[in-house]
Design an enzyme around this catalytic site. Structure first.
Site, PDB file in Angstrom:
ATOM      1  CD  GLU A 455      -2.819  -1.379   0.169  1.00 40.69           C
ATOM      2  OE1 GLU A 455      -2.906  -0.193  -0.798  1.00 40.69           O
ATOM      3  OE2 GLU A 455      -3.288  -2.267  -0.217  1.00 40.69           O
TER       4      GLU A 455
HETATM    5  C1  LIG Z   1       3.014  -9.317   0.409  1.00 45.06           C
HETATM    6  C2  LIG Z   1       2.516  -8.183  -0.591  1.00 45.06           C
HETATM    7  C3  LIG Z   1       1.112  -8.080  -1.181  1.00 45.06           C
HETATM    8  C4  LIG Z   1       0.778  -7.170  -1.910  1.00 45.06           C
HETATM    9  N1  LIG Z   1      -0.471  -6.854  -2.140  1.00 45.06           N
HETATM   10  C5  LIG Z   1      -0.623  -6.092  -3.602  1.00 45.06           C
HETATM   11  C6  LIG Z   1      -2.188  -6.045  -4.066  1.00 45.06           C
HETATM   12  O1  LIG Z   1      -2.872  -6.683  -3.612  1.00 45.06           O
HETATM   13  N2  LIG Z   1      -2.531  -5.293  -5.107  1.00 45.06           N
HETATM   14  C7  LIG Z   1      -1.465  -4.567  -5.685  1.00 45.06           C
HETATM   15  O2  LIG Z   1      -1.680  -4.060  -6.684  1.00 45.06           O
HETATM   16  N3  LIG Z   1      -0.261  -4.698  -5.127  1.00 45.06           N
HETATM   17  C8  LIG Z   1       0.159  -5.416  -3.901  1.00 45.06           C
HETATM   18  N4  LIG Z   1       1.492  -5.284  -3.543  1.00 45.06           N
HETATM   19  C9  LIG Z   1       2.496  -4.489  -4.284  1.00 45.06           C
HETATM   20  C10 LIG Z   1       3.012  -3.365  -3.183  1.00 45.06           C
HETATM   21  O3  LIG Z   1       2.086  -2.404  -3.261  1.00 45.06           O
HETATM   22  C11 LIG Z   1       4.484  -2.862  -3.922  1.00 45.06           C
HETATM   23  O4  LIG Z   1       5.253  -4.128  -3.493  1.00 45.06           O
HETATM   24  C12 LIG Z   1       4.828  -1.665  -3.310  1.00 45.06           C
HETATM   25  O5  LIG Z   1       3.959  -0.924  -3.836  1.00 45.06           O
HETATM   26  C13 LIG Z   1       6.287  -1.348  -3.734  1.00 45.06           C
HETATM   27  O6  LIG Z   1       6.509  -1.659  -5.276  1.00 45.06           O
HETATM   28  P1  LIG Z   1       7.745  -2.550  -5.700  1.00 45.06           P
HETATM   29  O7  LIG Z   1       7.707  -3.653  -4.883  1.00 45.06           O
HETATM   30  O8  LIG Z   1       7.813  -2.665  -7.088  1.00 45.06           O
HETATM   31  O9  LIG Z   1       8.911  -1.760  -4.993  1.00 45.06           O
HETATM   32  P2  LIG Z   1       9.588  -0.432  -5.845  1.00 45.06           P
HETATM   33  O10 LIG Z   1       8.621   0.543  -6.218  1.00 45.06           O
HETATM   34  O11 LIG Z   1      10.795  -0.944  -6.809  1.00 45.06           O
HETATM   35  O12 LIG Z   1      10.565   0.300  -4.497  1.00 45.06           O
HETATM   36  C14 LIG Z   1      11.860  -0.313  -4.203  1.00 45.06           C
HETATM   37  C15 LIG Z   1      12.284   0.738  -3.173  1.00 45.06           C
HETATM   38  O13 LIG Z   1      12.431   1.905  -3.629  1.00 45.06           O
HETATM   39  C16 LIG Z   1      11.796   3.103  -3.081  1.00 45.06           C
HETATM   40  N5  LIG Z   1      11.221   3.917  -3.948  1.00 45.06           N
HETATM   41  C17 LIG Z   1      10.484   3.755  -5.155  1.00 45.06           C
HETATM   42  N6  LIG Z   1      10.154   4.915  -5.973  1.00 45.06           N
HETATM   43  C18 LIG Z   1      10.734   5.819  -5.065  1.00 45.06           C
HETATM   44  C19 LIG Z   1      10.596   7.248  -5.241  1.00 45.06           C
HETATM   45  N7  LIG Z   1      10.235   7.915  -6.284  1.00 45.06           N
HETATM   46  N8  LIG Z   1      11.382   8.074  -4.376  1.00 45.06           N
HETATM   47  C20 LIG Z   1      11.757   7.395  -3.235  1.00 45.06           C
HETATM   48  N9  LIG Z   1      11.960   6.226  -3.037  1.00 45.06           N
HETATM   49  C21 LIG Z   1      11.206   5.386  -3.995  1.00 45.06           C
HETATM   50  C22 LIG Z   1      10.779   2.382  -2.316  1.00 45.06           C
HETATM   51  O14 LIG Z   1      10.341   3.236  -1.128  1.00 45.06           O
HETATM   52  C23 LIG Z   1      11.266   1.192  -1.933  1.00 45.06           C
HETATM   53  O15 LIG Z   1      12.204   1.187  -0.535  1.00 45.06           O
HETATM   54  C24 LIG Z   1       1.601  -6.452  -2.504  1.00 45.06           C
HETATM   55  C25 LIG Z   1       3.002  -6.438  -2.321  1.00 45.06           C
HETATM   56  C26 LIG Z   1       3.509  -7.407  -1.287  1.00 45.06           C
HETATM   57  C27 LIG Z   1       4.913  -7.606  -1.020  1.00 45.06           C
END
Ligand SMILES: Cc1cc2nc3c(=O)[nH]c(=O)nc-3n(C[C@H](O)[C@H](O)[C@H](O)COP(=O)(O)OP(=O)(O)OC[C@H]3O[C@@H](n4cnc5c(N)ncnc54)[C@H](O)[C@@H]3O)c2cc1C
Length: 590
Positions: A455
């Site tokens: 989220e």
């Molecule tokens: C168990 C689980 C359940 C989930 N359930 C759902 C679901 O039901 N539906 C759904 O749609 N998604 C779901 N997600 C996805 C979740 O919302 C994402 O994992 C989350 O938004 C982060 O995206 P990412 O994993 O691609 O990380 P990334 O976006 O690649 O981020 C990696 C790191 O970089 C940082 N970062 C990224 N962009 C920036 C920026 N612009 N400025 C500063 N820092 C930044 C982040 O804070 C993080 O520390 C789920 C994830 C998990 C692990």
């Protein structure tokens, strides 16, 4: 009348919950507003009782099993442990899902603050199973707020009664935090429907046999629209198409292609979904049939409705797990004999329970302050939901809305960070046993580790808070906050600031060196209602009175720290935390 008592629950401390709900937030006075006129405090307590019973009897028993035997795929179907379906059926049958919704959609029109407090029991008992309910309620609420009447009838109402479950499909492998980069496409069919093509990553509850149908709320781009986040639209994509009379029709072209294997929160199945791969061909052609919600290209703003609700619920989940860990650590500390008092180290004496050691008490107190602070903040936000709906004046309602917007990223992040820390301390209190899988605290930690990530990660919440919320509407949210605090909590009289209160507050401060300030925000607000509450509590128990004193004394801690810093700046010798001393030295001109 059913009275809320402290009880010996290892889920949520009922006494603290009653304190926050009734003595601080005055949730019982919501019944003076016309929307809640039919309710009473007795009814609120009954709902809390019911939720606690379902949590203990139906959610808690399979919490461990769902962690040990995570859901798996067999021939395209997701299998999971027994107990999940029964628990969720009990929750929906009790009407708890629609508790705060209007009568018109089958709800009870309970205050949101009560409904949210009741949900905390389920999250504390089994956050993974509660996850299915949370997603379903949030998806139904989104449709009720933004969908067409037929979308509400066809999809949202069956979700409110648990016949269908819901998901939110935002993330893709290349687009997590940056949703403007999603690649899923939605092609208009000329008859008002769309066909979706693409894949979604990390989708919680994306495939299972727990309900008759799964309603996916999917973000996708209509070709030709604006680039980036401004070109995102929102679609309802049912797993099985729903006929005009509500019966189930053809299988839609959305399938699970894999499961993600997680560190914690394992009972909530997490899926990779493919839309439009041609595995099924509804209406004789490939493509997942989808229905546009609201206007094209405005999908992200509608999805924020669901995300904001989900963000506060994530904070609540974190606080609930923090609470479950704390209460278990407290029980363990009372029962585990180890070592002797330092003042009396006679080896022939019996060992004392570890709760008698100051360091263990420090760890328990820190957990307690994180958990109570988090619940305070979250229930305050929940009450703002009620305020934005039911306060008399339009300006007051708008203020409540702005304040809620401002606090949402904090309500998501603060409990996720500090109640995870509480879970870590709960493990520490258990010593080596806490690190073993026989004790539940290690699962609580693993389950809670998700909350700072999904989220919107911590970093994204920070960007939201400072980049958007603080400055929105000419920065009116911050002044709304000041107005709300002033009107709601006039200053306590100076007489209320007793010596005992000061001593107590400093003791708490000392219990969590360098960290207590983060634990203060909710109780900081409590202090302003101190005098009135103290009167209300006359004759109440000592612990309870002390809590009010402590809450009211928070500014003393700060004032004392400021005073100490000033004295040190003038060259006086005072005891400061190494960090504060370092900051001060760095700030002093050479
Ligand atoms: C168990 C689980 C359940 C989930 N359930 C759902 C679901 O039901 N539906 C759904 O749609 N998604 C779901 N997600 C996805 C979740 O919302 C994402 O994992 C989350 O938004 C982060 O995206 P990412 O994993 O691609 O990380 P990334 O976006 O690649 O981020 C990696 C790191 O970089 C940082 N970062 C990224 N962009 C920036 C920026 N612009 N400025 C500063 N820092 C930044 C982040 O804070 C993080 O520390 C789920 C994830 C998990 C692990």
């Amino acid at each position: 009348m059913t009275t809320v008592t402290a009880g010996s629950s290892t889920l949520i401390d009922r006494r603290n919950l009653a304190f926050l709900l009734y003595e601080w937030l005055e949730a019982d006075r919501l019944t003076e507003r016309s929307r809640y006129a039919g309710h009473s405090r007795e009814m609120f307590d009954d709902v809390l009782e019911l939720a606690e019973r379902i949590a203990k009897d139906r959610f808690a028993p399979h919490n461990r099993a769902a962690d040990e035997q995570e859901p798996h795929l067999r021939d395209g179907r997701v299998e999971m442990v027994d107990g999940v379906a029964d628990a969720l059926a009990a929750f929906f049958e009790a009407g708890l899902a629609a508790a705060s919704m209007d009568d018109a959609v089958g709800g009870m029109a309970l205050p949101y603050v009560v409904s949210m407090a009741s949900f905390a029991f389920l999250q504390a008992a089994n956050s993974a199973t509660a996850g299915y309910a949370m997603l379903t309620i949030a998806a139904a609420n989104l449709l009720i707020a933004n969908g067409l009447p037929e979308q509400i009838d066809r999809f949202a109402l069956p979700m409110m009664n648990g016949r269908f479950f819901g998901t939110m499909c935002l993330s893709e492998t290349q687009a997590g935090s940056s949703l403007g980069d999603i690649a899923t496409r939605a092609i208009g069919q000329g008859d008002g429907t769309y066909r979706l093509f693409g894949s979604k990553m990390w989708i919680s509850g994306g495939e299972h046999e727990l309900a008759e149908n799964i309603i996916h709320l999917v973000l996708a781009k209509i070709p030709g629209g604006p680039v980036g986040a401004k070109g995102i639209s929102l679609f309802v994509v049912p797993r099985v198409l729903v006929e005009d009379d509500g019966s189930l029709g053809e299988r839609n072209d959305v399938v699970v292609v894999g499961l993600n294997h997680k560190m914690g929160s394992r009972g909530t199945v997490n899926t990779v979904l493919a839309f439009g791969d041609g595995e099924f061909t509804p209406g004789g052609q490939a493509g997942a049939v989808g229905y546009l919600v609201g206007q094209p290209h405005c999908g992200l703003s509608y999805m924020f409705h669901m995300m904001n609700e989900a963000r506060v619920e994530v904070g609540l989940g974190a606080a609930s797990l923090g609470s479950a860990g704390y209460l278990k650590a407290l029980r363990y500390a009372r029962e585990r004999p180890q070592g002797r008092r330092r003042a009396d180290m006679d080896p022939s004496d019996r060992q004392v329970p570890i709760i008698e050691h100051p360091d263990v008490r420090r760890m328990l107190l820190a957990q307690k302050s994180y958990v109570e602070g988090a619940f305070g903040l979250l229930l305050y936000c929940a009450k703002l939901v009620d305020d934005q709906l039911t306060l008399d004046g339009e300006a007051e309602r708008a203020d409540a809305h702005l304040l809620l917007e401002l606090l949402t990223p904090i309500a998501k992040s603060w409990p996720s960070q500090w109640c995870l820390e509480a879970n870590s301390l709960a493990i520490q209190v258990h010593g080596g046993y806490g690190y073993a899988r026989e004790y539940e605290v290690e699962q609580h930690y693993r389950d809670n580790r998700l909350n700072p990530i999904h989220e919107g990660t911590h970093g994204i919440q920070a960007l939201d808070l400072l980049g958007r919320k603080v400055t929105m509407h000419e920065a009116r949210a911050a002044s709304a906050r000041r107005r709300h605090r002033r009107d709601r909590w006039p200053r306590a009289s100076p007489r209320g600031r007793t010596r005992r209160a000061r001593t107590g507050a400093c003791r708490v401060a000392g219990a969590t060196p360098g960290r207590h300030r983060q634990a203060v925000p909710a109780s900081d607000r409590v202090r302003r209602g101190g005098t009135r509450q103290r009167e209300h509590l006359s004759g109440g128990c000592r612990t309870h009175r002390r809590r009010l004193d402590l809450a009211r004394a928070a500014p003393y801690c700060r004032a004392t720290r400021r005073g100490l810093l000033r004295r040190q700046a003038r060259g006086g010798t005072v005891l400061l935390s190494p960090r504060a001393a370092q900051d001060r030295t760095a700030a002093r001109p050479a």
